[in-house]
Design a protein around this motif. Structure first.
Motif, PDB file in Angstrom:
ATOM      1  N   ARG A 243       0.799  -1.236   0.000  1.00 49.61           N
ATOM      2  CA  ARG A 243       0.000   0.000   0.000  1.00 49.61           C
ATOM      3  C   ARG A 243       0.830   1.285   0.000  1.00 49.61           C
ATOM      4  O   ARG A 243       0.272   2.365  -0.115  1.00 49.61           O
ATOM      5  N   ASP A 244       2.154   1.166   0.152  1.00 50.56           N
ATOM      6  CA  ASP A 244       3.005   2.361   0.234  1.00 50.56           C
ATOM      7  C   ASP A 244       4.094   2.280  -0.848  1.00 50.56           C
ATOM      8  O   ASP A 244       5.224   1.865  -0.575  1.00 50.56           O
ATOM      9  N   PRO A 245       3.775   2.685  -2.079  1.00 45.31           N
ATOM     10  CA  PRO A 245       4.751   2.568  -3.182  1.00 45.31           C
ATOM     11  C   PRO A 245       6.067   3.287  -2.919  1.00 45.31           C
ATOM     12  O   PRO A 245       7.130   2.788  -3.295  1.00 45.31           O
ATOM     13  N   ALA A 246       6.021   4.449  -2.265  1.00 53.43           N
ATOM     14  CA  ALA A 246       7.251   5.204  -2.010  1.00 53.43           C
ATOM     15  C   ALA A 246       8.193   4.407  -1.103  1.00 53.43           C
ATOM     16  O   ALA A 246       9.408   4.366  -1.323  1.00 53.43           O
ATOM     17  N   LYS A 247       7.629   3.776  -0.069  1.00 57.17           N
ATOM     18  CA  LYS A 247       8.452   2.980   0.837  1.00 57.17           C
ATOM     19  C   LYS A 247       9.054   1.783   0.108  1.00 57.17           C
ATOM     20  O   LYS A 247      10.201   1.397   0.348  1.00 57.17           O
ATOM     21  N   LEU A 248       8.291   1.198  -0.811  1.00 51.38           N
ATOM     22  CA  LEU A 248       8.809   0.068  -1.588  1.00 51.38           C
ATOM     23  C   LEU A 248       9.987   0.493  -2.458  1.00 51.38           C
ATOM     24  O   LEU A 248      10.984  -0.233  -2.561  1.00 51.38           O
ATOM     25  N   LEU A 249       9.891   1.676  -3.082  1.00 47.99           N
ATOM     26  CA  LEU A 249      11.006   2.166  -3.891  1.00 47.99           C
ATOM     27  C   LEU A 249      12.250   2.376  -3.036  1.00 47.99           C
ATOM     28  O   LEU A 249      13.372   2.066  -3.462  1.00 47.99           O
ATOM     29  N   GLY A 250      12.074   2.894  -1.826  1.00 48.82           N
ATOM     30  CA  GLY A 250      13.207   3.084  -0.934  1.00 48.82           C
ATOM     31  C   GLY A 250      13.855   1.762  -0.556  1.00 48.82           C
ATOM     32  O   GLY A 250      15.093   1.662  -0.498  1.00 48.82           O
ATOM     33  N   HIS A 251      13.040   0.750  -0.292  1.00 47.40           N
ATOM     34  CA  HIS A 251      13.571  -0.575   0.047  1.00 47.40           C
ATOM     35  C   HIS A 251      14.379  -1.148  -1.117  1.00 47.40           C
ATOM     36  O   HIS A 251      15.494  -1.661  -0.923  1.00 47.40           O
ATOM     37  N   VAL A 252      13.820  -1.068  -2.338  1.00 44.99           N
ATOM     38  CA  VAL A 252      14.518  -1.603  -3.513  1.00 44.99           C
ATOM     39  C   VAL A 252      15.804  -0.824  -3.768  1.00 44.99           C
ATOM     40  O   VAL A 252      16.829  -1.403  -4.138  1.00 44.99           O
TER      41      VAL A 252
END
Length: 410
Positions: A243-252
């Protein structure tokens, strides 16, 4: 042991790589006691003999080129002067001499280094230091060409199978998309057989998540990067949820930088400068809420009744890459979309394709115009219209990049 599939048959191990021995032809040879008259007789008997080796004992010491020898001996009084003299008079005293065990690649390098003479006159092949025969340049070139063709076939088989693997890894995402939004449509066309673009879809209890991404490179290097990036994204979704695309980009971003050594070491030198551009979003159909985060990729929205396409711009920071800070935080953009809103995302393979009368990029404006012009059509028809626009624009120009774009209605 499982049976080797037919498409990998060329990868079965060989017992012995090709060597100079495969080019060795038994030919007559002369000794230092033989005369030029005798050399003439041998050349007359063997019309296809290009060069004639000369040995001392069993060790080769020279090579007599047929054309040079006949040219010299045909001159006036040459037979009378040199006919009964030793054949070393017209012998090349520094021919290329190789051992029969020398592999073809090393032989090729030696031949090229030795110069044109080794290709035209041929070379002497020995076995345990003793004369074994000769090889000729034309035969060597044929073998090298055959080896290169075989390698090309092996590479193509490998890439074709890599394509099967890449498509298999993407299939579960297509299944998830079909469950979440049956009318959605995706175009995925690698520039080569495999590519650096990938997509990812997953479903939740009240919505679904989508990513369209463009990794560094094309072909096999790009495909390797998609494997790294998609694996990192899967891990991010498992850890944080979708649900949090920005957080996913940071993780990747952190995962890629650590995996590829982009966090500067003691000498300050990064391991690589690779990464991805991506458009990620979470969509909840029940309330029309969409959360978008972009890394150098944008989202196009065409609301019902609107005359223009709204663009949600991605941030100008790629995922991974040396110039992306390891703790960089992307931002989410939330929008509420009424029913029948057209949503479109694309990698830059569509927008940056060169073409038209002036050889310039297709650009976002033409994409927006195509979306408006075809707004009443289904997502699949809209994508097909964009494909036709792209191919007409590209014309005779070279395809620049992998191509991925995605369209659906809310």
């Amino acid at each position: 042991m499982p049976e080797i599939p037919e498409y990998l048959s060329d990868f079965r191990p060989r017992f012995r790589p090709p060597s100079a021995a495969d080019l060795c032809t038994e030919v007559p040879c002369m000794t230092t006691d033989d005369t030029n008259e005798q050399v003439m007789e041998v050349f007359n008997r063997h019309r296809d003999l290009v060069s004639l080796p000369v040995v001392e004992g069993r060790q080769p010491i020279g090579l007599i080129n047929r054309s040079i020898f006949l040219s010299q001996m045909s001159k006036q009084f040459r037979m009378e002067l040199y006919g009964r003299k030793s054949c070393i008079a017209f012998m090349d005293k520094e021919p290329l001499i190789v051992d029969s065990a020398l592999d073809i690649e090393a032989l090729t390098f030696k031949t090229v280094e030795y110069g044109e003479k080794a290709l035209s006159d041929g070379f002497i092949i020995t076995r345990d230091g003793a004369f074994a025969g000769t090889g000729n340049g034309l035969q060597l070139m044929r073998v090298v060409a055959d080896m290169q063709a075989s390698r090309n076939r092996q590479i193509m088989h490998s890439i074709e199978y890599a394509s099967v693997i890449q498509q298999s890894t993407l299939r579960s995402s297509l299944d998830a998309l079909a469950r979440a939004c049956p009318q959605a449509h995706l175009v995925w066309e690698p520039r080569d057989i495999v590519g650096g673009d990938f997509y990812q879809f997953s479903t939740g209890s009240d919505g679904w998540f989508a990513t369209v991404a463009d990794c560094t490179g094309h072909g096999v290097p790009g495909a390797f990067m998609t494997l790294i990036a998609s694996t990192s994204l899967n891990q991010a979704i498992e850890h944080h949820g979708p649900r949090d695309p920005a957080k996913l980009l940071g993780h990747v971003n952190r995962s890629i930088k650590q995996m590829l050594g982009q966090v500067n070491g003691q000498d300050g030198t990064p391991g690589s400068d690779d990464g991805m551009d991506a458009a990620c979003f979470w969509f909840e159909p029940a309330n029309g809420r969409l959360t978008f985060a972009g890394a150098r990729l944008s989202m196009f929205l065409l609301r019902p009744g609107a005359d223009t396409v709204e663009v949600l711009e991605g941030q100008r920071k790629g995922v991974g890459y040396v110039d992306s800070e390891i703790d960089f935080a992307w931002c989410n953009q939330e929008v509420s979309l009424p029913g029948d809103t057209l949503v479109f995302v694309s990698t830059d393979g569509l927008i940056d394709q060169i073409g038209g009368p002036r050889g310039i990029a297709l650009g976002k404006r033409r994409v927006r115009e195509s979306l408006v012009e075809n707004r009443e059509k289904s997502p699949s028809e809209i994508n097909l219209a964009l494909l036709e626009t792209l191919r007409a624009w590209q014309g005779e120009h070279h395809r620049r990049d992998d191509l991925t774009f995605f369209c659906f209605r809310t």
